[in-house]
Design an enzyme around this catalytic site. Sequence first.
Site, PDB file in Angstrom:
ATOM      1  N   GLU A 140       2.976  10.241  -5.797  1.00 36.09           N
ATOM      2  CA  GLU A 140       3.734  11.136  -5.419  1.00 36.09           C
ATOM      3  C   GLU A 140       5.047  11.209  -5.269  1.00 36.09           C
ATOM      4  O   GLU A 140       5.789  12.831  -5.278  1.00 36.09           O
ATOM      5  CB  GLU A 140       2.949  10.750  -3.706  1.00 36.09           C
ATOM      6  CG  GLU A 140       1.774  11.432  -3.398  1.00 36.09           C
ATOM      7  CD  GLU A 140       0.536  10.445  -3.839  1.00 36.09           C
ATOM      8  OE1 GLU A 140      -0.551  10.261  -4.208  1.00 36.09           O
ATOM      9  OE2 GLU A 140       0.827   9.055  -4.339  1.00 36.09           O
TER      10      GLU A 140
ATOM     11  N   HIS B  67      -7.510   9.253   4.884  1.00 34.75           N
ATOM     12  CA  HIS B  67      -7.750  10.894   4.206  1.00 34.75           C
ATOM     13  C   HIS B  67      -7.601  11.373   5.830  1.00 34.75           C
ATOM     14  O   HIS B  67      -8.228  12.928   5.446  1.00 34.75           O
ATOM     15  CB  HIS B  67      -9.104  10.719   3.619  1.00 34.75           C
ATOM     16  CG  HIS B  67      -8.961   9.819   2.016  1.00 34.75           C
ATOM     17  ND1 HIS B  67      -8.609   8.756   2.162  1.00 34.75           N
ATOM     18  CD2 HIS B  67      -9.517  10.614   0.853  1.00 34.75           C
ATOM     19  CE1 HIS B  67      -8.864   9.102   0.423  1.00 34.75           C
ATOM     20  NE2 HIS B  67      -9.326   9.802  -0.106  1.00 34.75           N
TER      21      HIS B  67
END
Length: 329
Positions: free
Chosen positions: A62, A131
Amino acid sequence: MATETLTLGKALNIGLRKALENDPKVVIMGEDVGKLGGVFRITDGLQKDFGDQRVIDTPLAESGIIGTAVGLAIRGYRPVCEIQFDGFVYPAYDQIVSQVAKMHYRSRGKLNIPMVIRIPFGGGIGAVEHHSESPEAYFAHTAGLKVVSCASPQDAYVMIQQAIASDDPIVFLEPKRRYWEKGQVDLDAPLSEAYPLHASRVARAGTDATLLAYGPMVRTCLDAATAAAEDGRNLEVIDLRTLSPLDLGVVYESVRRTGRAVVVHEAPSNVGLGAEIAARITEECFYSLESPVLRVAGFDTPYPAARVEEEYLPDLDRVLDAVDRTFGW
């Protein structure tokens, strides 16, 4: 007028497609966004139609995704970065707050960073750890970033295009639990005539109390207002849409009429967006308030295991309980 019934996810997909068609400098990059079409299929079919130089499958890194996008933005591209899940954004946090947010200021306005960071956020899908986060306050607190969240297919379609067209870096929060909800979308509406990106609006008019929400909680508040109507209470629901900068003019006007306000979000209440909004309402509408501004939020714990997440998430009953308390003063 091409009005279609679309899911929120499909509306985002078509909005991204339009952006790619309209500007050759738009590139999409992220983990599995290409051949797979993203884990939620938001970028489905885009690499096939626009090629792997414009819809780019990146490594699982990321920080590298955002850092690369900064360089692209400086050189005139408009990168759209997908962070696969909300909890995966933290490795990129340094790049976002140290580079993305500060480059324009650092260069004394000489450099723009026209990039969008798409983040599916929030819970409600029965996912595993990392998540189901709600990281919006981190980014809304950071000067130099703009933060928005869509709540309907129409807004998803328009707002993603507006964000990509902006010369500012924008964190675009997508309510993942609402990806499959359907609504009418006007595919021919020109962006020049669309509702402004950084503006709140009334989602349901009412007279007795004001519910304020964004992203996934807008639907929850609309459902609460429908339920309250059965008991004779007429609740106004405002979709905030923009979290930084906040647009509270419509909120103040509403609260001055209703005298009561409840702010609802999934993120924990401690130092959340609800605290800032409550403070500003109190400052601006103090003499109109019939009760304190209340908050309904996630609890101040790490996001729980999927089997108990419904006990954590704000729901219709918790929202209506807060409304009842505003009438108890």
